[in-house]
Design a protein around this motif. Sequence first.
Motif, mmCIF file in Angstrom:
data_model
loop_
_atom_site.group_PDB
_atom_site.id
_atom_site.type_symbol
_atom_site.label_atom_id
_atom_site.label_comp_id
_atom_site.label_asym_id
_atom_site.label_seq_id
_atom_site.Cartn_x
_atom_site.Cartn_y
_atom_site.Cartn_z
ATOM 1 N N THR A 25 0.827 -1.213 0.000
ATOM 2 C CA THR A 25 0.000 0.000 0.000
ATOM 3 C C THR A 25 0.861 1.262 0.000
ATOM 4 O OG1 THR A 25 -0.108 -0.114 2.403
ATOM 5 C CG2 THR A 25 -1.940 -1.076 1.198
ATOM 6 N N LEU A 26 2.120 1.139 -0.410
ATOM 7 C CA LEU A 26 2.937 2.354 -0.504
ATOM 8 C C LEU A 26 2.390 3.245 -1.618
ATOM 9 C CD1 LEU A 26 6.621 1.045 -0.117
ATOM 10 C CD2 LEU A 26 5.302 2.364 1.520
ATOM 11 N N SER A 27 2.753 4.529 -1.556
ATOM 12 C CA SER A 27 2.290 5.482 -2.563
ATOM 13 C C SER A 27 2.907 5.151 -3.929
ATOM 14 C CB SER A 27 2.702 6.890 -2.138
ATOM 15 O OG SER A 27 2.078 7.203 -0.926
ATOM 16 N N PRO A 28 2.359 5.760 -5.011
ATOM 17 C CA PRO A 28 2.864 5.446 -6.359
ATOM 18 C C PRO A 28 4.370 5.680 -6.508
ATOM 19 C CG PRO A 28 0.825 6.671 -6.502
ATOM 20 C CD PRO A 28 1.190 6.637 -5.058
ATOM 21 N N LEU A 29 4.936 6.585 -5.703
ATOM 22 C CA LEU A 29 6.392 6.758 -5.693
ATOM 23 C C LEU A 29 6.864 6.516 -4.264
ATOM 24 C CD1 LEU A 29 6.873 10.044 -7.780
ATOM 25 C CD2 LEU A 29 7.220 7.709 -8.555
ATOM 26 N N TYR A 30 7.979 5.850 -4.117
ATOM 27 C CA TYR A 30 8.516 5.612 -2.764
ATOM 28 C C TYR A 30 10.028 5.561 -2.817
ATOM 29 C CZ TYR A 30 8.793 0.789 -4.463
ATOM 30 O OH TYR A 30 9.074 -0.330 -5.207
ATOM 31 N N LEU A 31 10.659 6.250 -1.866
ATOM 32 C CA LEU A 31 12.126 6.215 -1.813
ATOM 33 C C LEU A 31 12.552 5.017 -0.974
ATOM 34 C CD1 LEU A 31 14.640 8.890 -1.920
ATOM 35 C CD2 LEU A 31 14.825 7.486 0.111
ATOM 36 N N HIS A 32 13.459 4.260 -1.518
ATOM 37 C CA HIS A 32 13.848 3.010 -0.868
ATOM 38 C C HIS A 32 15.304 2.729 -1.207
ATOM 39 C CE1 HIS A 32 13.621 -1.553 -0.491
ATOM 40 N NE2 HIS A 32 13.245 -1.114 0.682
ATOM 41 N N GLY A 33 15.909 1.821 -0.476
ATOM 42 C CA GLY A 33 17.294 1.454 -0.768
ATOM 43 C C GLY A 33 17.467 -0.044 -0.671
ATOM 44 N N PHE A 34 18.143 -0.621 -1.653
ATOM 45 C CA PHE A 34 18.462 -2.047 -1.596
ATOM 46 C C PHE A 34 19.947 -2.199 -1.337
ATOM 47 C CE2 PHE A 34 14.561 -3.180 -4.134
ATOM 48 C CZ PHE A 34 14.091 -4.143 -3.253
ATOM 49 N N SER A 35 20.300 -3.023 -0.347
ATOM 50 C CA SER A 35 21.717 -3.287 -0.156
ATOM 51 C C SER A 35 22.154 -4.297 -1.211
ATOM 52 C CB SER A 35 21.979 -3.825 1.238
ATOM 53 O OG SER A 35 21.307 -5.043 1.389
ATOM 54 N N SER A 36 23.458 -4.537 -1.273
ATOM 55 C CA SER A 36 23.964 -5.355 -2.362
ATOM 56 C C SER A 36 24.824 -6.476 -1.825
ATOM 57 C CB SER A 36 24.791 -4.497 -3.313
ATOM 58 O OG SER A 36 25.393 -5.302 -4.296
ATOM 59 N N ALA A 37 24.827 -7.615 -2.557
ATOM 60 C CA ALA A 37 25.759 -8.688 -2.249
ATOM 61 C C ALA A 37 26.925 -8.621 -3.236
ATOM 62 C CB ALA A 37 25.065 -10.036 -2.319
ATOM 63 N N PHE A 38 27.007 -7.536 -3.982
ATOM 64 C CA PHE A 38 28.110 -7.265 -4.907
ATOM 65 C C PHE A 38 28.265 -8.360 -5.951
ATOM 66 C CE2 PHE A 38 28.742 -4.896 -1.079
ATOM 67 C CZ PHE A 38 28.981 -3.636 -1.579
ATOM 68 N N ASN A 39 27.144 -8.704 -6.543
ATOM 69 C CA ASN A 39 27.141 -9.673 -7.613
ATOM 70 C C ASN A 39 26.031 -9.275 -8.578
ATOM 71 O OD1 ASN A 39 25.672 -12.357 -8.618
ATOM 72 N ND2 ASN A 39 27.883 -12.667 -8.509
ATOM 73 N N GLU A 40 26.278 -9.457 -9.887
ATOM 74 C CA GLU A 40 25.311 -8.999 -10.884
ATOM 75 C C GLU A 40 23.952 -9.691 -10.724
ATOM 76 O OE1 GLU A 40 28.110 -10.615 -11.509
ATOM 77 O OE2 GLU A 40 27.516 -12.499 -12.420
ATOM 78 N N GLU A 41 23.990 -10.964 -10.347
ATOM 79 C CA GLU A 41 22.726 -11.691 -10.262
ATOM 80 C C GLU A 41 21.872 -11.186 -9.091
ATOM 81 O OE1 GLU A 41 23.096 -15.970 -10.414
ATOM 82 O OE2 GLU A 41 21.286 -16.188 -9.214
ATOM 83 N N THR A 42 22.519 -11.019 -7.927
ATOM 84 C CA THR A 42 21.746 -10.537 -6.784
ATOM 85 C C THR A 42 21.362 -9.069 -6.978
ATOM 86 O OG1 THR A 42 23.802 -10.023 -5.660
ATOM 87 C CG2 THR A 42 22.808 -12.146 -5.175
ATOM 88 N N ASP A 43 22.229 -8.298 -7.621
ATOM 89 C CA ASP A 43 21.907 -6.895 -7.872
ATOM 90 C C ASP A 43 20.672 -6.772 -8.766
ATOM 91 O OD1 ASP A 43 23.960 -6.027 -6.333
ATOM 92 O OD2 ASP A 43 25.214 -5.276 -7.960
ATOM 93 N N LEU A 44 20.611 -7.593 -9.807
ATOM 94 C CA LEU A 44 19.459 -7.543 -10.714
ATOM 95 C C LEU A 44 18.229 -8.165 -10.062
ATOM 96 C CD1 LEU A 44 21.353 -8.522 -13.957
ATOM 97 C CD2 LEU A 44 19.896 -6.498 -13.759
ATOM 98 N N GLY A 45 18.468 -9.076 -9.130
ATOM 99 C CA GLY A 45 17.364 -9.807 -8.502
ATOM 100 C C GLY A 45 16.370 -8.934 -7.762
ATOM 101 N N VAL A 46 16.779 -7.719 -7.385
ATOM 102 C CA VAL A 46 15.850 -6.861 -6.648
ATOM 103 C C VAL A 46 14.687 -6.414 -7.524
ATOM 104 C CG1 VAL A 46 17.641 -6.030 -5.088
ATOM 105 C CG2 VAL A 46 17.123 -4.728 -7.153
ATOM 106 N N LEU A 47 14.766 -6.672 -8.824
ATOM 107 C CA LEU A 47 13.661 -6.281 -9.711
ATOM 108 C C LEU A 47 12.820 -7.469 -10.137
ATOM 109 C CD1 LEU A 47 15.284 -3.473 -11.826
ATOM 110 C CD2 LEU A 47 13.174 -3.316 -10.514
ATOM 111 N N ARG A 48 13.110 -8.668 -9.603
ATOM 112 C CA ARG A 48 12.284 -9.792 -10.029
ATOM 113 C C ARG A 48 10.883 -9.613 -9.448
ATOM 114 N NH1 ARG A 48 15.503 -11.841 -5.834
ATOM 115 N NH2 ARG A 48 14.317 -13.163 -4.420
ATOM 116 N N PRO A 49 9.865 -9.884 -10.284
ATOM 117 C CA PRO A 49 8.487 -9.564 -9.874
ATOM 118 C C PRO A 49 8.056 -10.289 -8.598
ATOM 119 C CG PRO A 49 8.597 -10.064 -12.218
ATOM 120 C CD PRO A 49 9.935 -10.400 -11.658
ATOM 121 N N SER A 50 8.683 -11.432 -8.284
ATOM 122 C CA SER A 50 8.219 -12.190 -7.121
ATOM 123 C C SER A 50 8.769 -11.657 -5.806
ATOM 124 C CB SER A 50 8.633 -13.655 -7.275
ATOM 125 O OG SER A 50 10.044 -13.734 -7.392
#
Lengths: 520, 306
Positions: A409-434
């Motif tokens: 129920t967050l608003s249409p825009l929300y400021l957020h931060g994802f930490s990283s495991a410093f790997n391309e797969e985990t970095d891209l994984g934050v956008l997987r729909p699930s």
Amino acid sequence: MPKRFLPAALLALGAAVALSGCGAKSGERPLTILISVEANTLDPHFATSTIEWTILMNVLEPLVARADDMRVTPALAERWEVDASRKVWTFHLRKGVKFTNGEPLDARAVRYTFERMRDKKLRPRSTVPGRIALDRVEEVDAHTVRLHTRTPIAIVPVWLVNAFILPPKHYSATPPKEVLSQPVGTGPYKLTEWVKDSHIRMEANGDWWGGKPKIPTVVWRPVPETSARLAELETGGADLITNITGDQAKVLDGKKPGFQSFNVQGGRRIYIGIRTDWGPFGDKRVRQAMNHAVNFEVVIQKFLHGHGARMASVVLPPNNNPGVSSYKFDPAKAKALLAEAGLKDADGDGVLEANGRPLRIKMDVPVARYLQGTELAEAAAADLRAVGIHVEVQPLEWSVFLSNRRKKTLSPLYLHGFSSAFNEETDLGVLRPSLFANLTAWKHPQFVASYRDLRTAFDAETRKKLSYGLQALVREEAPWIFLCYQRDYFAASARIAWKPRPDERIFIPAIQMKEAKPVK
Amino acid sequence: MPMVRQEAPALPDEESASLGPERVGLGQSLRRYKTALVGLVFLSALLLTALGAPLIAPHDPHKVSVADRLRPAAGMRGGSRANLLGTDSLGRDILSRLIYGARVSILVGLASVVISGMVGITLGLLAGFFGGKLDDLIMGLAEVQLAFPFILLAITVMAVLGPGLFNVIAVLGVSRWVAYGRVVRGQVLTVREKEFVEAARALGYPVYRVLLFQILPNITSPLIVIATFAVAGNIISESSLSFLGLGVPTSTVTWGSMLSEGREYLRVAWWLATFPGLAIMLTVLSINLIGDWLRDFFDPRLRDLA
């Protein structure tokens, strides 16, 4: 006159030595580090926060560690290989290593550790067995151990950096409530005292396989107030403090001799999530327009004092695609894209309308969660208002933000931060729909397919190609307003030399003590 | 306030005292109480500023200008005449924000006093006039309310209702009625036995008429004094709540939230927290000075009858 001068000079010299606090006896005063939060547990299988990992990495060691440049590097395992089925990983352990309680590091300790991670009675919070789809652990001989995974997982070593190896006797004999404050490992330091909400003391492990650490004693103290940490540093009560702002670092660098500040591009990616399931935000052009509307150059100049650059896509260096460039501030282009998407200001009130409804929305931002998060949100909101999207910043308590994120129920825009495991797969994984924390609702078929391929690709060239393609796609599709990698600022007394790591952790052997110089 | 007392002339002789209590007007008394006059002048100026904020403020208080952030006040190194009191962490003009913030402070201060006054006076009148079980109930309620720490109540209510200007006013209004209720009840207990009340009742006036037109006008003086101090107290409470992030949302400028934002920059940019802090202090001081004077004015033992 000279007679009078001599005692004064001696006094001044004495004061200088006392103030610098070390001289030749630099070992006597412990290295004191002020942290902003207290650790809740030092049981590695229950640890979740950065500060807990930081303390633990100085006491315990994994098979595979992250080097200063964030690439995986051998630690307790000297080398490793994966077999043709891509489901059996063989690790060759370093020989002659002992835990600080005298137990030997061997395959049994490794097997015990991984079994404890998924002990049904203990119910630990470790995510490692799930991440690597662990099937079983096989002791080949005393110094060889095999991890069998249920499916091929290409980045097993990346997930192992937090899998600290434990001595079986100590951890099975001590009740869980006590062992959480008595971590024992093979690392460079031994934890000797933990007084909750006061301090953690550690002494050098003279038998460490990496060589006896140069700094004999380290004290960590939680001090939540930033200004209190700074004040303590300035009065000589601390050597290194974490979590200050760029503004404070600048003041320290400009005015205070005897002190220094460090900063490093951290792993946390600060972005404004765009809920693509909300009205006009389903249109790619609107999302691109919002990226062009934000003037991040001035934010970098004024908030980050010129350090760092705007984030281009989602993957951190060194795995980023250098061919993908960040969005440039271009309000004219933003307006053109918005007009192209059919958004017009029909009633002339300065706010665009979509299907007759004005674009008045909120941007949620968690309070005091990210460095200057509210200010970044306010700055971005002001830029968006300038192109006709009326955005109002809504600061939320972190717990409220989390609960709204869970309920989606967050608003249409929300400021957020994802930490990283410093790997391309985990970095891209934050956008997987699930992913539960990803509220963008962005489901691009090409992303889903390529990401699936990436997860099972073991060949470095293939992985690079897939990852670079995905990064370009994410930049083009813009499910986020890309902001920056969080800059981590530290301040220190002049008696240490250090280079901070991008993962917010402090590894003591990387800190050098300088010979004291008299105070100017 | 011993200082104020000294300024009041000696007690009158019996002859003039018998002439009645209303011989000295407010204006005349005010001229002797210079401190109250200063407070009144400051407050009037503040009121005018708040009313005319859009005309007076040099900038839009919400105008973000990152390029100008943390600019010091005019006259300091790096300061500029364009921003007399400097800019905050987002480059917004502090003077303009102070001017707009005055609106919230005054609105919250007055509105919450009106609410708590109405609630407290009503309950106090009922408790004092009817007595018995109703009195026990209302005064019991007051005891409970007094025993409950205000800030805890406010935080709980704000956490449930969410931040908002009207929620702040409601919380302050509802939780501060006890002072009025108790004073009114005490006054009613003495006044209700007076002949004119008995006369009114004997004439068959309805209860509400007796309460509102016979009793209430005779007990207003202490209420005015309480209300004055309450305005100051409520301005501080609003600032505290905004400071804690539980008050008015950030889209509305308030002195409390300015103070809160400035706190993080105390070491870097002192002017962020200092000016709103000064504004709160001066406003509350002015109101308290006026309150002191009103209290003395309405107190027959201190009143100047000469």
